[in-house]
Every structure is written in C-alpha cells, then in structure tokens.
Design an enzyme around this catalytic site. Structure first.
Site: not given
Ligand code: RIB
Length: 312
Positions: A20, A46-47, A147, A191, A259-260, A299
C-alpha cells in the site's frame, strides 16, 4: 465434519498481497485536478494478507494461498506475515510479474480511495488452487475475497463447500458473482457499496441494508449475510439472528483495512462458539479500534485491546 470444518485444522485464506502506497490529502481530487498531499508512507496490505494477519493477531492458526513477485515488496510482505505466525508456504513467487501494489489516498476524515495494480495477484489461477486442494479440504474455514481471479475463487469455494468447510466470501472489490458461488458460502460479507452493486438495492443505512440482505438470501438461502456500514455498524441477516449491530463512536484517522479487521475478528469469535450478534459486535469493536490507527496490518488490534474497549 462440524459446522466449523475440521476443528483442528487451520483457517485458510485465499487472497491478495499488495504493498500500500498511501498519501494523505485534505480532500479527494476531482477528475483532471492535481492537489498537494502529505505524509507519504508505504505499508503491507492486500485484502487476503490483511485478513490472514487479523486471524494471526487474534491467536488463530492461519495459512494463506496467494502469489507475489520475486521482488523487494514480495520479500517484505512475506516476512511481515511470517513474523506474525502466518503460514506462507502456499504463496507462489512469480519471476516475471511484480507484486501487487495499491495507491491509496486518505482524506481528512480517514476515508479512502484505492486503486490496485493487481500484478502477481492476477496469476492465482485454478491450477494454483488445486495444488493446495488437500489444505483447503482439511481447513477449519476458508476465507476469500475478489482481488484474485474469479476462476480461482470459484475453484477454492467449490473445493471447500464439497468438503463441508465453511466459506466466508468478502466480495471485494465488487465483481459480479455467479449465484453458484454465493451458494457455496456460509457467510457473505460485503460493505454497503458492494452490497448495493451485488443486489441493485442502494444501501445507505440499516433499513436499506436489510432489503439488500434479503435480496442476497433469496439467491443463496443458506448463506448468512453481514453488510458492513462503516460508522453505522453492521446489518446481520443470519440463521439465528437478524438485526442491526450499531457502530462505535471513534475518531477515524485511517479506514484502510477496517473491513478486513472486521472479518478476522468476526470469524474468530464465531469459530469460538459465539452467536452472530456477539461475533459481529466483536468484529465491529476490532474495526473501530483499527480505524483510529494508521495502516491496514499495522492497525490490527489484539484480543486484549478488543476486550478492554469500553462498551458504548
Ligand atoms: O482492504 C484494504 C486493502 O485493499 C488495502 O490494504 C489495499 O491493498 C487494497 O487491497
């Protein structure tokens, strides 16, 4: 096999790796406009990789099937997952394709816009998935997003479903999904934007999410639907609970990977035996903590942090 697949098996994530590249902006630019941003940083994302990290951070045994380039980003992303205890032995290295990258702009309220160059993620085809068929069949659960190419996603979901392994599909980023794929799923977690596009019902709030969730359950009656609504929480339409789990009031600085985080924490609690509402609350608390910090994988909260978060 129980409702939670092979109880002693690991969770298997099939999914993407992206580096990212993040810039903070005062507001999103309009088409053709250049604006000044600040605080450029890069972080592993990356999800698929984010979700695998979320499980590992919560003490789950987890492995990931994916693909990265034979480049510095690939090395860094694999090392980061390994440092958290994620099994990366089923991640292919590609010699001729770069690792995935995501250009992310974050506005002053922490909302994001993301453009992904899929790179090696695009090479994860059905043959790569079939190589790991036994791993999928003996998993506790399969977790997957969109993805990586749909054909591989379908192969993985069918393998898991046939073996009685519960499948959690996070249909992100939006891609039209065949109904046969939805019918392989125990959980579908879009979502609001993805739910709107999957159903044609515009989702803005819990009431409109309820309409979209009903439309999805008409297509796949066995699937339990959770529509994440950002700060408004999550709408759950499941077998033993249907209703709204409200969001928590926090000061968001970076919503990338929220969301992940939700998915990792929700499924962890569900696999531990919690009901849908409790598991969704646990996921929502994890996501609320994550948005107060920078980065996707960096995070992710620990279990102790989630449990210590004040109930509102
Ligand atoms: O879900 C967040 C992720 O989406 C980011 O880490 C970015 O890589 C994109 O894939």
């Amino acid at each position: 096999m129980s409702a939670a697949g092979n109880l002693s098996g690991p969770i298997t994530v099939v999914g993407s790796f992206n580096m990212d590249l993040v810039i903070e902006v005062p507001r999103f630019p309009t088409p053709g406009e250049a604006i000044l941003g600040r605080n450029f940083r890069r972080a592993c994302g990356g999800k698929g990789a984010n979700q695998a990290c979320a499980f590992a951070k919560l003490g789950q045994s987890v492995g990931i099937i994916g693909a990265v380039g034979r480049d510095a980003f690939g090395d860094e992303m694999l090392a980061n997952l390994q440092s958290l205890g994620v099994d990366t032995s089923a991640v292919a290295r590609r010699d001729t394709v770069a690792s995935g990258t995501a250009m992310i702009v974050l506005d002053a309220s922490g909302q994001n816009q993301i453009v992904v160059a899929n790179g090696a993620n695009d090479t994860l085809l059905p043959a790569d998935i079939e190589k790991h068929a036994e791993r999928i069949r003996s998993s506790r659960a399969l977790v997957i997003q969109l993805e990586t190419p749909l054909a591989g996603v379908q192969t993985a979901c069918e393998l898991a479903h046939r073996a009685g392994v519960p499948v959690l599909l996070n249909p992100a980023p939006f891609t039209p999904v065949p109904v046969e794929l939805l019918r392989c799923c125990r959980f579908v977690i879009p979502n609001e934007g993805e739910a709107s596009r999957l159903t044609g019902c515009e989702v803005r709030d819990p009431a409109t999410a309820a309409v979209a969730a009903r439309a999805l359950r008409e297509q796949a009656p066995e699937a339990e639907i959770l529509i994440t609504l950002g700060s408004q929480g999550v709408w759950v339409a499941g077998r033993e609970f249907t209703g709204h789990v409200p969001g928590l009031a926090v000061q968001a600085v970076d919503t990338v990977g929220a969301g992940d985080t939700f998915i990792g924490a929700f499924l962890t609690r569900w696999l531990e035996g919690a009901g849908l509402a409790e598991a969704a609350r646990f996921g929502g608390t994890a996501a609320a903590i994550a948005v107060t910090r920078q980065g996707a994988q960096s995070s992710l909260p620990t279990r102790a942090e989630i449990e210590a978060f004040p109930r509102q």
